[in-house]
Design a protein around this motif. Structure first.
Motif, short mmCIF file in Angstrom:
data_model
loop_
_atom_site.label_atom_id
_atom_site.label_comp_id
_atom_site.label_asym_id
_atom_site.label_seq_id
_atom_site.Cartn_x
_atom_site.Cartn_y
_atom_site.Cartn_z
N LEU A 30 -32.21 -36.82 -30.78
CA LEU A 30 -31.52 -35.86 -29.92
C LEU A 30 -32.40 -35.44 -28.74
N THR A 31 -33.69 -35.31 -28.99
CA THR A 31 -34.61 -35.05 -27.88
C THR A 31 -34.59 -36.23 -26.91
N GLY A 32 -34.58 -37.45 -27.46
CA GLY A 32 -34.50 -38.64 -26.62
C GLY A 32 -33.23 -38.67 -25.78
N GLN A 33 -32.13 -38.23 -26.36
CA GLN A 33 -30.86 -38.18 -25.63
C GLN A 33 -30.96 -37.27 -24.41
N SER A 34 -31.51 -36.08 -24.61
CA SER A 34 -31.65 -35.14 -23.48
C SER A 34 -32.64 -35.67 -22.45
N LEU A 35 -33.71 -36.30 -22.92
CA LEU A 35 -34.71 -36.84 -22.01
C LEU A 35 -34.13 -37.97 -21.16
N ALA A 36 -33.24 -38.77 -21.76
CA ALA A 36 -32.59 -39.85 -21.01
C ALA A 36 -31.74 -39.28 -19.89
N LEU A 37 -31.01 -38.23 -20.18
CA LEU A 37 -30.19 -37.60 -19.13
C LEU A 37 -31.07 -36.95 -18.06
N LEU A 38 -32.17 -36.31 -18.49
CA LEU A 38 -33.08 -35.71 -17.53
C LEU A 38 -33.64 -36.78 -16.59
N ALA A 39 -33.97 -37.95 -17.14
CA ALA A 39 -34.44 -39.04 -16.30
C ALA A 39 -33.39 -39.42 -15.26
N GLY A 40 -32.12 -39.38 -15.66
CA GLY A 40 -31.05 -39.66 -14.71
C GLY A 40 -30.98 -38.64 -13.60
N ALA A 41 -31.18 -37.37 -13.93
CA ALA A 41 -31.16 -36.32 -12.91
C ALA A 41 -32.33 -36.48 -11.95
N VAL A 42 -33.49 -36.84 -12.47
CA VAL A 42 -34.67 -37.05 -11.62
C VAL A 42 -34.47 -38.27 -10.72
N ALA A 43 -33.91 -39.34 -11.28
CA ALA A 43 -33.65 -40.54 -10.48
C ALA A 43 -32.64 -40.25 -9.38
N ALA A 44 -31.63 -39.44 -9.67
CA ALA A 44 -30.60 -39.13 -8.68
C ALA A 44 -31.18 -38.39 -7.47
N GLN A 45 -32.36 -37.81 -7.64
CA GLN A 45 -33.02 -37.11 -6.53
C GLN A 45 -34.11 -37.98 -5.89
N GLY A 46 -34.13 -39.27 -6.25
CA GLY A 46 -35.03 -40.20 -5.58
C GLY A 46 -36.42 -40.30 -6.16
N ARG A 47 -36.69 -39.66 -7.31
CA ARG A 47 -38.03 -39.70 -7.91
C ARG A 47 -38.03 -40.76 -9.01
N PHE A 48 -37.98 -42.02 -8.59
CA PHE A 48 -37.71 -43.11 -9.51
C PHE A 48 -38.87 -43.39 -10.45
N GLU A 49 -40.12 -43.29 -9.97
CA GLU A 49 -41.25 -43.57 -10.85
C GLU A 49 -41.31 -42.57 -12.00
N ALA A 50 -41.12 -41.30 -11.68
CA ALA A 50 -41.11 -40.28 -12.73
C ALA A 50 -39.94 -40.50 -13.69
N ALA A 51 -38.80 -40.90 -13.13
CA ALA A 51 -37.62 -41.15 -13.96
C ALA A 51 -37.86 -42.31 -14.91
N GLU A 52 -38.52 -43.35 -14.43
CA GLU A 52 -38.79 -44.50 -15.30
C GLU A 52 -39.66 -44.09 -16.48
N ALA A 53 -40.71 -43.31 -16.22
CA ALA A 53 -41.58 -42.87 -17.31
C ALA A 53 -40.81 -42.05 -18.34
N MET A 54 -39.94 -41.15 -17.86
CA MET A 54 -39.13 -40.35 -18.78
C MET A 54 -38.19 -41.23 -19.61
N GLN A 55 -37.57 -42.21 -18.94
CA GLN A 55 -36.61 -43.05 -19.64
C GLN A 55 -37.29 -43.89 -20.72
N ARG A 56 -38.49 -44.34 -20.44
CA ARG A 56 -39.22 -45.11 -21.46
C ARG A 56 -39.62 -44.21 -22.63
N ARG A 57 -39.96 -42.96 -22.34
CA ARG A 57 -40.22 -42.01 -23.44
C ARG A 57 -38.97 -41.79 -24.27
N SER A 58 -37.83 -41.70 -23.62
CA SER A 58 -36.59 -41.49 -24.36
C SER A 58 -36.30 -42.66 -25.29
#
Length: 475
Positions: A238-266
């Protein structure tokens, strides 16, 4: 008179505790013991072992007390829950409908168990992607629970939250936003369990992403991640689920490197043994981020894995499987394989239209990609109708300032300009430009959002107008 096992709820989806049974029945103690053991197994995540016990208890209750006893319907409902928990949604649907018929036979249409069955039957239909059928059942559940426990009661909020999920999946994002906020306010005011608040924040954040409000989504999803990490740990799915969505929100704002790291954690939390639908969602999101980073070679494997997981679990016609199909086609197109992308996109559009209707916003992406595919295949006459259809869907289903609508207009205008149809292109591109100016002015009211977005909006506005001007002057 009424006899048998009277049950009281503990959770949203069929985890219940029995209280002493009447002695008027032939052997209620045997039934009650089976129910208790079945519920214990279900609570431990062992529904396959719980199912035969609950099935037998339901059948025995009907034989001993008759079809008009509340126990007949209640125990049939518990049996359906054990079947659904094993992923057998179509079979569970049949059992839930029988449970509903039995409960209605008691002559109490406002019975709380009927509200619970309505809710769970709706969830089973949602599992199958039949969102329009789920909606009226959830409305009935909301009405029943509101009459019993009020607008802020636990079961009222469960049904309302599920209703919002259906609205979101039907593309009715503004309505869903209001319902999610109502649930969140009620749960926070009541001091609800942090995991319940996290679930609501998770759902709200996902819907805000669909409303093109990524900065607000990030705030909600960071709260959801923090609450779930504190209560469940960083490695919980469930934490991974929320982290995956957070990565999507970060990516939508153009911060793709940070989003990738979050998505891999998820994905570490959503490992191969976790729910395949949740893992597929994270894999698809990672693929999309990699595309944004111009790493299409790396993007294909997670997209293909996501599609395989969803096809096996949900079937080829489920809306989530269709989204994954479009994602694989997107990777193929970017890797120079339009001939492979075309049949995937055409099939996805056909199936999604049949399942979701012709005006669902989920059709915009595959229509856009199919138009690009036709361009790559030098079949440009077939591309323009797809661009026009995407604009029509955006006008019918999205707010005027939604970036997806602006993008659909810009795509159509650019395609018209590229085809030397400047007279038709100019008004479309000017409309896109006006909407971008309005969007940038909204950003100016939010200093942080403005700093991130205004330069990009204005650049796109200049680009669209310049494209039309270049074509109209023959340069």
């Amino acid at each position: 008179m009424r006899t048998g096992v009277i049950i009281a709820g503990l959770a949203a989806a069929a985890l219940w505790t029995a209280v002493p049974a009447s002695v008027c029945a032939q052997d209620p103690q045997t039934i009650q013991a089976a129910v208790r053991e079945g519920q214990r197994l279900a609570a431990q995540g062992r529904p396959a072992e719980a199912e035969p016990l609950l099935r037998q208890a339901a059948q025995d209750a009907r034989r001993l007390w008759g079809d008009t006893s509340p126990d007949a319907g209640s125990l049939t409902w518990l049996w359906a829950g054990a079947v659904r928990d094993q992923g057998r949604s179509a079979e569970a649907e049949t059992i839930y409908r029988e449970a509903l018929r039995l409960m209605l036979a008691t002559g109490e249409p406002g019975h709380p168990i009927i509200g619970r069955i309505d809710n769970d039957l709706a969830l089973t239909l949602m599992d199958q992607g039949r969102y329009d059928e789920a909606l009226p059942l959830l409305e009935q559940a909301i009405a029943i629970h509101t009459a019993i426990e009020g607008p802020a009661g636990d079961q009222t909020l469960v049904a309302l939250s599920n209703h919002a999920v259906v609205l979101k999946r039907l593309g009715r994002f503004v309505e869903a936003d209001g319902e999610y906020r109502r649930v969140l306010a009620a749960r926070e005011a009541a001091g609800a369990d942090p995991t319940e608040i996290a679930t609501t924040l998770n759902n709200l954040g996902a819907n805000l992403l669909m409303l093109d409000r990524a900065a607000e989504a990030e705030v909600a999803l960071r709260r959801a991640v923090a609450l779930r990490e504190a209560a469940l740990g960083a490695s919980d799915p469930l934490t991974g689920q929320s982290l995956a969505l957070l990565a999507g929100a970060v990516a939508a704002q153009g911060r793709f490197e940070a989003a990738e790291a979050m998505q891999r954690r998820s994905l570490l939390a959503l490992g191969p043994g976790s729910d395949p639908v949740e893992r597929a969602a994270a894999l698809g999101a990672l693929s999309d981020i990699l595309l944004s980073l111009n790493r299409s070679g790396e993007a294909e494997a997670p997209a293909v894995e996501a599609l395989a997981l969803l096809s096996e679990r949900l079937g080829p016609d489920h809306p989530e499987t269709l989204v994954a199909t479009v994602a694989v086609a997107d990777v193929m197109l970017l890797r120079g394989r339009p001939e492979g992308a075309e049949p995937l996109l055409a099939e996805a559009i056909q199936r999604a239209t049949a399942r979701l209707g012709p005006n669902h916003p989920g059709l915009m992406q595959p229509l856009f990609l199919l138009a690009l595919t036709y361009g790559e295949l030098d079949r440009r006459a077939e591309a323009l109708p797809r661009f026009r259809q995407a604009v029509a869907i955006a006008d019918a289903s999205l707010p005027r300032d939604h970036l997806a609508r602006i993008g659909a207009l810009a795509n159509l205008g650019s395609a018209l300009a590229a085809g030397r149809q400047s007279g038709a292109a100019l008004p479309v591109l000017r409309e896109a430009g006006r909407a971008l100016i309005e969007k940038s002015r909204q950003g100016e009211a939010d200093v942080e959002a403005g700093r991130r977005d205004i330069a990009g909006y204005r650049y796109l506005y200049r680009l669209t107008v310049t494209a039309a001007w270049d074509r109209s002057t023959g340069r």
